[in-house]
Each structure stands twice: as structure tokens, then as C-alpha cells.
Enzyme design. Structure first.
Site, short mmCIF file in Angstrom:
data_model
loop_
_atom_site.label_atom_id
_atom_site.label_comp_id
_atom_site.label_asym_id
_atom_site.label_seq_id
_atom_site.Cartn_x
_atom_site.Cartn_y
_atom_site.Cartn_z
N GLU A 1 -71.62 46.50 73.88
CA GLU A 1 -70.50 46.75 74.79
C GLU A 1 -69.15 46.80 74.07
OE1 GLU A 1 -72.10 45.17 79.02
OE2 GLU A 1 -71.36 43.61 77.71
N CYS B 1 -61.57 46.28 72.45
CA CYS B 1 -62.33 45.13 71.96
C CYS B 1 -63.70 45.64 71.51
CB CYS B 1 -62.44 44.12 73.10
SG CYS B 1 -63.38 42.66 72.67
N CYS C 1 -75.69 37.89 68.68
CA CYS C 1 -75.00 37.00 67.74
C CYS C 1 -75.91 35.83 67.42
CB CYS C 1 -73.69 36.49 68.36
SG CYS C 1 -72.69 35.56 67.17
N CYS D 1 -72.82 29.80 69.93
CA CYS D 1 -71.75 28.97 70.48
C CYS D 1 -72.13 28.66 71.94
CB CYS D 1 -70.40 29.68 70.41
SG CYS D 1 -69.89 30.01 68.71
N CYS E 1 -70.76 30.88 75.07
CA CYS E 1 -70.63 32.33 74.93
C CYS E 1 -71.92 33.05 75.37
CB CYS E 1 -70.31 32.68 73.48
SG CYS E 1 -70.24 34.46 73.18
N CYS F 1 -63.76 37.99 78.17
CA CYS F 1 -64.18 37.35 76.92
C CYS F 1 -65.45 36.55 77.15
CB CYS F 1 -63.13 36.35 76.45
SG CYS F 1 -61.55 37.05 76.19
N1 SAH Z 1 -67.67 35.85 66.84
C1 SAH Z 1 -66.27 36.05 66.87
C2 SAH Z 1 -65.77 37.16 67.80
C3 SAH Z 1 -66.35 37.26 69.21
S1 SAH Z 1 -65.83 36.27 70.55
C4 SAH Z 1 -65.55 34.76 67.18
O1 SAH Z 1 -66.23 33.77 67.46
O2 SAH Z 1 -64.35 34.71 67.09
C5 SAH Z 1 -64.19 36.56 70.95
C6 SAH Z 1 -63.51 35.33 71.57
O3 SAH Z 1 -63.99 35.02 72.91
C7 SAH Z 1 -63.81 34.09 70.75
O4 SAH Z 1 -62.67 33.32 70.59
C8 SAH Z 1 -64.83 33.38 71.60
O5 SAH Z 1 -64.90 32.03 71.29
C9 SAH Z 1 -64.31 33.65 73.01
N2 SAH Z 1 -65.32 33.41 74.03
C10 SAH Z 1 -66.65 33.44 73.91
N3 SAH Z 1 -67.25 33.14 75.07
C11 SAH Z 1 -66.27 32.91 75.96
C12 SAH Z 1 -66.26 32.58 77.35
N4 SAH Z 1 -67.39 32.45 78.04
N5 SAH Z 1 -65.06 32.46 77.96
C13 SAH Z 1 -63.92 32.64 77.27
N6 SAH Z 1 -63.87 32.95 75.96
C14 SAH Z 1 -65.03 33.09 75.31
#
Ligand code: SAH
Length: 368
Positions: free
Chosen positions: A98, A111, A118, A122, A125, A345
Site C-alpha cells: 500500500e 507515504c 515487516c 512492533c 503496528c 499510520c
Molecule cells: N519501519 C519504519 C517505517 C514504518 S512505520 C519505522 O518503524 O519507522 C511509520 C510510523 O508509523 C512509525 O513511526 C510507526 O511506529 C508508526 N506506527 C505504526 N503503527 C502505528 C499505529 N497503529 N498507530 C500510529 N502509528 C503507528
């Protein structure tokens, strides 16, 4: 055997300027052909070699046999009521990724995804929850930008719909350096998208050695997904922290900003109710960032199916932001966009098959 007659054609979207110059030279053509072809691809969005009128007929015919210009195909395009657009791209063998476009009054941010899924897992996420399939190729990374530009009617010297690019889609960009670097160069390359380096941002969960590698390879902006000011909590939220704890990460951020004027690191901090949003945690964050200053971007947590976290209440986010600002930091709250089309995000999940078992994923993290 004649060279390369039976080989698969080269996808020119895989090559940055230097790569394309070398490719032309290796096949007995002048290096400057790369400049002409790049302009056709990125300024004119031309995919048909026959239409490239400043190339001679023999070269056009040769290109037709040996090269293609192929971006991932669009499977769907969704428009949010707030103007956000989300595309689902086909990247083969049943996998999809996406890309999201976020229009604002003075800019348009794209974006972009770097991996199919991934591996970092985390806990907050959606992409991580889906697992990992594979790295994207350069053509699949820059191809997202190319397709979005085409669909949005982006013009290099006219309606510049895309003014900023953030590598904040699916995946950990710094775990895909070989494909990422040429794509970043094409974003900044005048003959391609020509964005100023500060308008291209790579976001990482904190891969310390790769931050140094990025720093010496290209000049782009860096965002770091911090989310916690102490290792114990960050280990839980971002398991990669066990390998590269906060102190090492901040030292890498300091090395990155050094010598880059106006290029401070942005710290992303997802606001999760009762987990990392308390006043004492804001105080810890202030103390921590006094060592390595940067902007803080607070991201309201976006829920997704299967997650037990909740977003911090609005007044809690405002109070947290205020604490940072009182301490002298620039702290912004990222407005949630495109929620009605699951484009916010952490909601990007695409559609792919996880190729790692849970045990493998844990092994992957440990091996990182
Ligand atoms: N892997 C990279 C880039 C992808 S995520 C990274 O970790 O930076 C882009 C941003 O969205 C990151 O800061 C991530 O922590 C945040 N993010 C991920 N899941 C989220 C969620 N459910 N709500 C809000 N932000 C989130």
C-alpha cells in the site's frame, strides 16, 4: 552466443542515474542516453520506447528488446472524504503493498512502502502483525511514486502534487538498503522527481549500523520511531530495541545530524493510552532528548483489528505535547488522515502471505 538476447529484459525503474549510465555503457551505448531516457520516464511518464523521439530508431528497437519500464500494477485506488488517496499495488505471487497520498494546503506527502510486510513485529503496528514476505525491488519502491504521480496528474514543472515523500509505509526501509538507496536517489534526482533532500524522509525503527550507512550514502531526512524514553518499555513496543537500545540509537541520531544544517532528526512517538503517555514519561523524554535534540512528532495510535491498545485521549496528547514544548522542543501532533479507508499510520497491511513462522520472526530479530 550473442549477449543478453535470451536474458530477461532490464526494468529501467530499477536503475538510478549512475546505474543507468553504466547499463548503457556496458551495452555499447553512450552514457548520456541515460539522461534522455530518465527524462522520458519521470518527466513525461512515457513507457513506450517508440515514443522517445530523441533516440534513434536502432536504439529504440534495441531498447524494446532489452528493457522494460514496469511499475507495479494498481489493484485498487481508494479516496477518503478528507482527500487522502490509498493505492493497493500488485507485487506478484498474490502479494500486495500500500501507498498513501496525503494532501495538505501547502504540500502533498506520499507515504511509500519498502517491504512486503515487516519482520520487526512492533506490538502496535498492523504491518508487523501481518508478518514478513520479502524486500521490494527499487522498481517497486520508485514505481509507487511513479504511479501515484501519474494518477495525481503530478507535473515536474507545473502542478507539483507530490512535494514530500516519507518512507513510512509498510516495512523497515533500512533493512532493504540495496533497493532503497537507488530509489532515494531517483526521488532527489533532477532528471527524475527532483525533490529537495530535506523533503525526502526515511523512517526507521532504529537500525543503528544502517543509520550510519544511510548517512554516508545519501542526504535525506531521518525520522526515528522512538515511542518510549526507557529501554524496558521500548523493548516491549519495538523489539528491535533489545539489539540497539536507546542510548546507542540516540548516539546514531547525533552522528546523523552532525554536519547537516537544518537536518535535525524527527522522533516519532505513537501515543498509546496508559502505556507511554503519562506526564512522568514526557519528563523522561525531555531529559533524554536534551542530549540529542530534534523535533517530536506525536502520532495518535490508530487501532487495527486484533490490537488491544487504545489511543490516548485527546487532552492527554495535548498535555504531553505541552510538556515537550515548555521544555523548548518543537512538538507536533500528526493529524490522523484517511481513517475511513484504513490509510492511517500503522494501518497499512496490504495483502500478502506471511512467509515467516512466529519462531522464524523471533530468530530474524535476534539475528539483526
Ligand atoms: N519501519 C519504519 C517505517 C514504518 S512505520 C519505522 O518503524 O519507522 C511509520 C510510523 O508509523 C512509525 O513511526 C510507526 O511506529 C508508526 N506506527 C505504526 N503503527 C502505528 C499505529 N497503529 N498507530 C500510529 N502509528 C503507528
Amino acid at each position: 552466443m550473442a549477449t543478453s538476447t535470451a536474458t530477461t529484459p532490464t526494468n529501467l525503474l530499477d536503475l538510478d542515474r549512475e546505474g543507468m549510465r553504466q547499463w548503457f555503457v556496458a551495452h555499447g551505448h553512450s552514457a548520456f542516453r541515460a539522461d534522455q531516457v530518465l527524462k522520458w520516464i519521470y518527466h513525461q511518464q512515457q513507457t513506450d520506447f517508440d515514443a522517445m523521439s530523441n533516440l534513434g530508431k536502432p536504439l529504440r528497437e534495441w531498447l524494446q528488446q532489452h528493457a522494460v519500464i514496469r511499475a507495479p500494477a494498481i489493484l485498487s485506488e481508494q479516496h477518503s472524504s478528507d482527500g487522502t488517496v490509498k493505492w493497493l499495488f500488485d507485487v506478484g505471487t498474490g502479494n500486495a503493498i500500500e501507498t498513501v497520498y496525503i494532501p495538505e494546503p501547502n504540500r502533498g506527502t506520499l507515504c511509500v512502502s519498502s517491504q512486503v510486510g515487516c519482520a520487526l513485529n512492533c506490538s502496535f503496528c498492523a504491518t508487523g502483525a501481518q508478518g514478513f514476505n520479502r524486500n521490494l525491488a527499487t522498481a517497486e519502491i520508485i514505481g509507487q511514486v511513479w504511479q501515484a504521480a501519474r494518477r495525481l496528474g503530478h507535473q515536474r514543472n507545473g502542478a507539483r502534487r507530490i512535494t514530500n515523500i516519507v518512507m513510512m509505509g509498510m516495512g523497515e526501509p533500512l533493512l532493504n538498503m540495496p533497493a532503497l538507496l537507488p530509489a532515494l536517489r531517483l526521488m532527489c534526482e533532477d532528471l527524475a522527481f527532483g525533490l529537495a533532500a530535506r523533503r525526502v524522509t526515511v523512517s526507521t525503527a532504529g537500525l543503528v549500523p544502517a543509520i550510519d550507512e544511510l548517512s554516508s550514502a545519501v542526504d535525506v531526512s531521518l525520522a526515528v520511531s522512538l515511542h518510549a524514553a526507557e529501554d524496558k518499555l521500548r523493548n516491549e513496543l519495538v523489539p528491535l530495541n533489545r539489539k540497539y537500545p536507546i542510548e546507542q540509537l540516540l548516539a546514531a541520531c547525533a552522528r546523523y545530524s552532525k554536519g547537516r544544517i537544518k537536518r535535525s532528526v524527527t522522533y516519532e512517538y505513537t501515543m498509546i493510552d496508559g502505556v507511554n503517555d503519562q506526564p512522568a514519561q514526557a519528563r523522561k523524554l525531555v531529559r533524554l532528548l536534551q542530549q540529542v535534540p530534534g523535533k517530536v512528532n506525536l502520532i495518535p495510535f490508530n487501532p487495527f483489528p486484533g490490537s488491544s491498545y487504545r489511543c490516548s485521549p485527546e487532552p492527554v496528547i495535548a498535555a504531553f505535547q505541552q510538556q515537550l514544548m515548555t521544555a523548548g522542543f518543537v512538538a507536533t501532533v500528526r493529524r490522523t488522515r484517511g481513517q475511513d479507508i484504513d490509510a492511517a499510520c500503522g494501518q497499512l497491511a496490504g495483502d500478502f502471505m506471511d512467509r515467516t513462522t512466529r519462531r522464524e520472526r523471533i530468530r530474524l530479530q535476534v539475528a539483526l
